[in-house]
Motif scaffolding. Structure first.
Motif, mmCIF file in Angstrom:
data_model
loop_
_atom_site.group_PDB
_atom_site.id
_atom_site.type_symbol
_atom_site.label_atom_id
_atom_site.label_comp_id
_atom_site.label_asym_id
_atom_site.label_seq_id
_atom_site.Cartn_x
_atom_site.Cartn_y
_atom_site.Cartn_z
ATOM 1 N N TYR B 246 -31.985 -12.615 -20.963
ATOM 2 C CA TYR B 246 -31.889 -14.069 -21.166
ATOM 3 C C TYR B 246 -30.478 -14.485 -21.555
ATOM 4 C CZ TYR B 246 -36.578 -15.482 -20.117
ATOM 5 O OH TYR B 246 -37.723 -15.798 -19.430
ATOM 6 N N LEU B 247 -29.820 -13.631 -22.330
ATOM 7 C CA LEU B 247 -28.441 -13.950 -22.700
ATOM 8 C C LEU B 247 -27.567 -13.994 -21.455
ATOM 9 C CD1 LEU B 247 -26.913 -14.367 -25.371
ATOM 10 C CD2 LEU B 247 -26.134 -12.014 -25.168
ATOM 11 N N PHE B 248 -27.753 -13.015 -20.588
ATOM 12 C CA PHE B 248 -26.968 -12.955 -19.364
ATOM 13 C C PHE B 248 -27.251 -14.189 -18.505
ATOM 14 C CE2 PHE B 248 -25.709 -11.721 -15.159
ATOM 15 C CZ PHE B 248 -24.571 -10.985 -15.382
ATOM 16 N N GLY B 249 -28.555 -14.496 -18.360
ATOM 17 C CA GLY B 249 -28.937 -15.679 -17.584
ATOM 18 C C GLY B 249 -28.332 -16.934 -18.176
ATOM 19 N N ALA B 250 -28.408 -17.064 -19.499
ATOM 20 C CA ALA B 250 -27.949 -18.282 -20.170
ATOM 21 C C ALA B 250 -26.450 -18.476 -19.984
ATOM 22 C CB ALA B 250 -28.282 -18.197 -21.663
ATOM 23 N N VAL B 251 -25.681 -17.412 -20.195
ATOM 24 C CA VAL B 251 -24.230 -17.559 -20.103
ATOM 25 C C VAL B 251 -23.813 -17.838 -18.662
ATOM 26 C CG1 VAL B 251 -22.011 -16.504 -20.599
ATOM 27 C CG2 VAL B 251 -23.913 -16.126 -22.135
ATOM 28 N N THR B 252 -24.502 -17.227 -17.706
ATOM 29 C CA THR B 252 -24.198 -17.504 -16.298
ATOM 30 C C THR B 252 -24.387 -18.984 -15.991
ATOM 31 O OG1 THR B 252 -25.128 -15.339 -15.821
ATOM 32 C CG2 THR B 252 -24.676 -16.750 -13.935
ATOM 33 N N ILE B 253 -25.546 -19.494 -16.362
ATOM 34 C CA ILE B 253 -25.867 -20.887 -16.019
ATOM 35 C C ILE B 253 -24.951 -21.851 -16.777
ATOM 36 C CG2 ILE B 253 -27.675 -22.644 -16.142
ATOM 37 C CD1 ILE B 253 -28.009 -20.457 -13.984
ATOM 38 N N LEU B 254 -24.686 -21.537 -18.064
ATOM 39 C CA LEU B 254 -23.797 -22.412 -18.831
ATOM 40 C C LEU B 254 -22.404 -22.431 -18.207
ATOM 41 C CD1 LEU B 254 -24.908 -21.717 -22.497
ATOM 42 C CD2 LEU B 254 -25.191 -23.816 -21.166
ATOM 43 N N GLY B 255 -22.012 -21.292 -17.661
ATOM 44 C CA GLY B 255 -20.721 -21.213 -16.983
ATOM 45 C C GLY B 255 -20.664 -22.193 -15.815
ATOM 46 N N PHE B 256 -21.712 -22.162 -14.994
ATOM 47 C CA PHE B 256 -21.784 -23.108 -13.875
ATOM 48 C C PHE B 256 -21.715 -24.540 -14.374
ATOM 49 C CE2 PHE B 256 -24.347 -19.777 -11.419
ATOM 50 C CZ PHE B 256 -23.216 -19.374 -10.719
ATOM 51 N N PHE B 257 -22.462 -24.801 -15.421
ATOM 52 C CA PHE B 257 -22.571 -26.154 -15.961
ATOM 53 C C PHE B 257 -21.209 -26.644 -16.444
ATOM 54 C CE2 PHE B 257 -23.616 -29.180 -19.352
ATOM 55 C CZ PHE B 257 -24.444 -30.038 -18.633
ATOM 56 N N VAL B 258 -20.510 -25.769 -17.172
ATOM 57 C CA VAL B 258 -19.193 -26.131 -17.699
ATOM 58 C C VAL B 258 -18.230 -26.383 -16.543
ATOM 59 C CG1 VAL B 258 -17.192 -25.234 -18.965
ATOM 60 C CG2 VAL B 258 -19.485 -24.978 -19.908
ATOM 61 N N GLN B 259 -18.321 -25.517 -15.522
ATOM 62 C CA GLN B 259 -17.472 -25.702 -14.341
ATOM 63 C C GLN B 259 -17.741 -27.051 -13.702
ATOM 64 O OE1 GLN B 259 -18.034 -21.842 -12.434
ATOM 65 N NE2 GLN B 259 -16.291 -22.355 -11.131
ATOM 66 N N GLY B 260 -19.047 -27.396 -13.650
ATOM 67 C CA GLY B 260 -19.452 -28.672 -13.057
ATOM 68 C C GLY B 260 -18.872 -29.845 -13.819
ATOM 69 N N LEU B 261 -18.707 -29.695 -15.111
ATOM 70 C CA LEU B 261 -18.160 -30.774 -15.922
ATOM 71 C C LEU B 261 -16.658 -30.920 -15.718
ATOM 72 C CD1 LEU B 261 -20.017 -30.372 -19.348
ATOM 73 C CD2 LEU B 261 -20.450 -32.034 -17.525
ATOM 74 N N GLY B 262 -16.072 -29.924 -15.035
ATOM 75 C CA GLY B 262 -14.643 -30.005 -14.761
ATOM 76 C C GLY B 262 -13.764 -29.659 -15.942
ATOM 77 N N VAL B 263 -14.284 -28.807 -16.841
ATOM 78 C CA VAL B 263 -13.465 -28.376 -17.963
ATOM 79 C C VAL B 263 -12.380 -27.415 -17.450
ATOM 80 C CG1 VAL B 263 -13.494 -27.166 -20.189
ATOM 81 C CG2 VAL B 263 -15.406 -28.624 -19.515
ATOM 82 N N GLY B 264 -11.198 -27.524 -18.006
ATOM 83 C CA GLY B 264 -10.071 -26.752 -17.475
ATOM 84 C C GLY B 264 -10.056 -25.302 -17.887
ATOM 85 N N VAL B 265 -11.131 -24.565 -17.574
ATOM 86 C CA VAL B 265 -11.146 -23.131 -17.842
ATOM 87 C C VAL B 265 -11.136 -22.433 -16.485
ATOM 88 C CG1 VAL B 265 -12.422 -21.259 -18.946
ATOM 89 C CG2 VAL B 265 -12.526 -23.577 -19.886
ATOM 90 N N PRO B 266 -10.313 -21.390 -16.304
ATOM 91 C CA PRO B 266 -10.287 -20.713 -14.999
ATOM 92 C C PRO B 266 -11.679 -20.226 -14.603
ATOM 93 C CG PRO B 266 -8.563 -19.865 -16.441
ATOM 94 C CD PRO B 266 -9.390 -20.789 -17.269
ATOM 95 N N ALA B 267 -12.017 -20.414 -13.337
ATOM 96 C CA ALA B 267 -13.351 -20.040 -12.856
ATOM 97 C C ALA B 267 -13.603 -18.542 -13.023
ATOM 98 C CB ALA B 267 -13.500 -20.440 -11.388
ATOM 99 N N GLN B 268 -12.534 -17.758 -12.843
ATOM 100 C CA GLN B 268 -12.695 -16.306 -12.962
ATOM 101 C C GLN B 268 -13.145 -15.912 -14.364
ATOM 102 O OE1 GLN B 268 -10.166 -17.888 -11.654
ATOM 103 N NE2 GLN B 268 -9.489 -16.909 -9.735
ATOM 104 N N LEU B 269 -12.566 -16.583 -15.353
ATOM 105 C CA LEU B 269 -12.939 -16.288 -16.739
ATOM 106 C C LEU B 269 -14.399 -16.644 -16.965
ATOM 107 C CD1 LEU B 269 -11.931 -15.369 -19.530
ATOM 108 C CD2 LEU B 269 -11.568 -17.773 -20.062
ATOM 109 N N LEU B 270 -14.790 -17.815 -16.433
ATOM 110 C CA LEU B 270 -16.171 -18.255 -16.625
ATOM 111 C C LEU B 270 -17.144 -17.297 -15.961
ATOM 112 C CD1 LEU B 270 -15.922 -22.120 -16.233
ATOM 113 C CD2 LEU B 270 -16.598 -20.829 -18.260
ATOM 114 N N SER B 271 -16.794 -16.803 -14.767
ATOM 115 C CA SER B 271 -17.764 -15.934 -14.089
ATOM 116 C C SER B 271 -17.794 -14.538 -14.706
ATOM 117 C CB SER B 271 -17.483 -15.872 -12.581
ATOM 118 O OG SER B 271 -16.129 -15.574 -12.365
#
Lengths: 540, 308
Positions: B246-271
């Protein structure tokens, strides 16, 4: 010497069973490839009989016993159970007959608890709570203390053996096979075990008793079958024999008594341990508490004690497997080295032989020559190749061969893998490898555990000779006969405390037993220790 | 974040975590028996294609579920024959199994690419599922989500409370001793391997029936490997496995969500974040001394050859 000396006479009775015997093996042959481990072996045990099976390492005892227990199938020959021919297809079938076995190399599961280990061997365990109660009852009844919730990985060799014994007793066996049961017990515990076995025998249970301790066999057993090179060489009444005559039958030659050193040299201090503390590294491990000792040149100091009282912790602290922060706690040849690791301590002139020979003293999958490389400097001597760190395998081969010859290591091929050697032979090799370095300090844990009489005498003699040459030898052992045979001084470890060292000639079995008793707590032991101190003003 | 968006994120987290949990639970049981099956990815993707194909042709997602489990178990059969009966190297055989599964599923699934699939519907319990916010999360999931959680509890009970589980652990800890006591090491391992295959198949089936109801070649996208890693990092404990998945699932999805919001974090770091966070969290909970050794199956990956 009495008894029939020929195997042929017994074989002539033919392949039929007799109801008089509980179990009979007739004409058993077991071949592994071209090697014949059992050659027309006959064995018959009556109900209620304690029957000894004697022989050197590699004589074929374990092979025979495995066939009775169903883990091996004979190449030829029959087994009869209560006069009926049977095929013991697997250990489960053996247990159905009522055959229980205590293994020499324990068949325990390290990751599981004591209760779980016992539950696995019983077919009808409804709930573990009730089983824990039964374990407690049996272990108390037979004087084999066990902590049923402990994980086996955290237990000592002696404690593990108790699990095996209790596990068998819970199966209410008709035939109990015991492979070297007393090797790791104190004299008091061994006495308790003999009472247990005698009681079982009087209740009609037969016992097949494998041991190297001939005095014990003489005292306990009603009959003895002696194997040599896979053949039955004699069936005797051990009570009519002497230990020497039994040993002669086993080995086929006389065993030499240890040649004592002439006089003890009070040489310089080789190893000094000063108020060593070591915290326990597991919930069931022992902490060392203010352990002090002094080992001088030319002497053998033996540390006696029941398994699991801190022996392995002490060994780890002395060898550097678990360095301590205070460097002054351990000094080898006057150099404080408490904080140093194993290799650094070796360079100071010390050598170490741990208790477990496979996986600790030697790498099972490595050849003997490669195992030499592990504790020895076998890098080329010339500067160029030394700089590049090339290993001189020719030298390692030569060392392995030299050790094998000097310590009579019997092996199938010139440089076999360590795991292919029998326990006794590997022990000779591991001890020999360290002695070959001519160390100034030798620390050895259980030097002759599971080793036959001939090999044990060889190893003990080597230890005595090393001390005579001026080294300090520290022997950690649970075998009191061994300790009294070779030690100059004896100290006892109990619950992580080490007693002072006493001169061996003023120590008695009873006094050692009292000091060991500290393991079971109580004022008795302390009183015993105090009495001992009064009696012997010369304690160091 | 408003409540509707939060609900959507939480629901997606559940669907992203379930396939990992299912596959990892199966592998956990397999490894507890001492068998290392690196073919999880292959068995998952076979489950995915089989589940999708059966659901599409029969119209029933439930038959699809059954088919995905069977397909995973079926692919585990050659692994069992090779490693258990013929004593082949487990690592090499497992890797081959993954390659086989990926290739075979591509072949079978060729004609299903681009076809709309049959979605596994979410349960609707009148009243309970309508409770605002809590209802859809707790009472409105599909049947496989509940099954995965029930299985986690069941596996935990099986391993630590049942006799069968005790034998399973014994075989994984010391196969020679288990054999000496008269247990059939090979039979126990066969059962564990088939169970592991079936659950990996189920995890794959969840992807093509619930997560994204369609067939895309290679659609497991490395989830089998993540499941394998989760088993190790959870110290072979089902409870920790649930947390890890669940932790893995949660962080993955939150990463997508944050990316969707256009926060200036590199996509590679988020993934890479899910991996970092999951490893860190599981390392922290595994640091309790002493236990780790006891929970690692000592015979993991070692072939068993009985005495002559």
């Amino acid at each position: 010497m009495s008894g029939s000396e020929t195997a042929g006479a017994a074989a002539a009775t033919g392949a039929t069973g007799t109801a008089e015997f509980l179990v009979e093996a007739r004409g058993i042959v077991k071949r592994f490839g071209t090697f014949t481990a059992n050659d027309h072996v006959d064995l018959a045990i009556r109900p209620g009989e304690i029957h000894a099976l004697l022989g050197e390492n590699g004589a074929g005892k374990s092979t025979l016993v495995k066939m009775l227990y169903g883990s091996l199938q004979p190449t030829a020959g029959r087994i009869f159970w209560k006069g009926e021919p049977v095929v013991v297809t697997d250990p489960g079938r053996a247990r159905d007959f009522g055959i229980g076995m205590v293994f020499q190399h324990f068949s325990l599961f390290e990751a599981l608890t004591v209760t779980e280990n016992i539950a696995l061997a019983l077919s009808n365990v409804a709930d573990t709570g009730a089983l824990a109660t039964r374990i407690a009852t049996v272990s108390k009844d037979y004087g084999l203390p066990l902590e049923s919730r402990a994980t086996v990985a955290d237990l000592s060799v002696g404690e593990r053996q108790r699990i095996e014994i209790v596990r068998c007793l819970l199966q209410e066996p008709k035939l109990l096979i015991m492979d070297e049961p007393t090797a790791v017990l104190t004299p008091q515990e061994a006495d308790q075990l003999f009472l247990t076995l005698e009681r079982l025998a009087s209740e009609g249970c037969a016992v097949l008793y494998i041991s190297h301790r001939l005095e014990e066999v003489k005292r306990l057993c009603h009959a003895a079958t002696i194997l040599r090179h896979g053949k039955v060489v004699a069936e005797v009444d051990p009570k009519q024999e002497t230990a020497a005559s039994l040993a002669r039958l086993m080995v086929g030659a006389d065993i030499h008594a240890i040649r004592p050193k002439h006089a003890r040299i009070a040489g310089p201090t080789r190893l000094l341990v000063d108020r060593l503390d070591l915290p326990a590294n597991g919930p069931f491990a022992v902490a060392l508490d203010q352990v002090s000792l002094e080992l001088r040149a030319g002497e053998i100091l033996a540390i006696a004690g029941v398994a699991g009282n801190g022996q392995s912790e002490l060994f780890d602290a002395l060898s550097g497997e678990r360095p301590v922060s205070r460097s002054g706690a351990v000094a080898i040849e006057g150099t404080a080295c408490g904080h140093l690791g194993v290799a650094a301590r070796r360079e100071l002139g010390a050598a170490f032989v741990p208790e477990e020979r496979l996986g600790h003293g030697a790498v099972p999958a490595f050849r003997l020559s490669e195992n030499v490389v592990l504790t020895r400097d076998t890098i080329f001597t010339d500067a160029m190749r030394r700089l590049l760190g090339f290993l001189d395998f020719a030298r390692a081969d030569a060392t392995a061969a030299r050790v094998s010859t000097a310590y009579d290591v019997r092996k199938g091929k010139p440089d076999p893998e360590a795991r292919s050697l029998s326990g006794g032979n590997l022990q000779k090799f591991v001890v020999g490898r360290e002695l070959d370095r001519k160390p100034q300090v030798l620390v050895v844990n259980q030097p002759t555990w599971g080793v036959d009489a001939g090999a044990a005498a060889l190893i003990r003699q080597a230890l005595v000779d090393l001390a005579a040459d001026g080294a300090g030898v520290l022997v950690i052992s649970q075998d009191l006969d061994e300790i009294f045979e070779i030690a100059d001084r004896v100290a006892v470890i109990s619950r992580g405390h080490l007693s002072p060292g006493y001169d061996a000639h003023v120590m008695t079995l009873e006094k050692v037993g009292l000091l060991m008793g500290g393991a079971h707590g109580g004022s008795e032991a302390i009183e015993g220790a105090l009495k001992l101190r009064e009696a012997d003003g010369r304690a160091y | 974040m408003d409540q509707a968006a939060l609900l959507a994120v939480l629901l997606t987290i559940v669907t992203a975590s379930t396939p990992l949990l299912l596959a990892a639970l199966g592998e956990l049981v397999t490894e507890r028996a001492g068998v290392l099956n690196l073919g999880v990815e292959g068995m998952m993707v076979m489950g995915a294609v089989a589940g999708f194909a059966v659901a599409l042709t029969t119209g029933s997602p439930y038959l699809g579920i059954v088919a995905s489990a069977l397909a995973g178990a079926l692919l585990a059969v050659p692994f069992g024959v090779l490693t258990l009966n013929l004593v082949a190297n487990q690592v090499a055989t497992g890797l081959a199994l993954t390659l086989l599964g990926l290739g075979l599923s591509g072949l079978i699934g060729e004609r299903f690419v681009g076809q709309p699939g049959v979605r596994l519907t979410k349960l609707h319990i009148p009243g309970l599922s309508d409770i605002p916010f809590v209802g859809p999360i707790v009472f409105g999931q599909d049947v496989l989500v509940y099954l995965s959680l029930v299985l986690a509890v069941a596996v935990s009970w099986l391993i630590f409370r049942s006799r069968a589980g005790l034998i399973l652990r014994a075989v994984g800890d010391n196969h020679a001793s288990a054999h000496a006591l008269g247990y059939s090491v090979i039979r126990v391992r066969w059962a564990a391997v088939l169970f592991g295959g079936a659950l990996a198949g189920l995890g794959g089936g969840y992807l093509s029936l619930a997560y994204t109801p369609q067939w895309i070649e290679n659609m497991t996208a490395g989830r089998g490997w993540i499941a394998l890693a989760l088993v190790v990092f959870s110290s072979w404990l089902p409870g920790r496995l649930v947390i890890g998945a669940y932790l893995f699932g949660a962080v993955t999805i939150l990463g997508f969500f944050v990316q969707g919001l256009g926060v200036g974090v590199p996509a590679q770091l988020l993934s890479s974040l899910p991996y970092i966070v999951t490893i860190a969290a599981l390392v922290v909970i595994s640091t309790r001394r002493g236990r780790a050794r006891a929970d690692t199956p000592a015979c993991l990956g070692q072939p068993f050859v009985p005495d002559r």
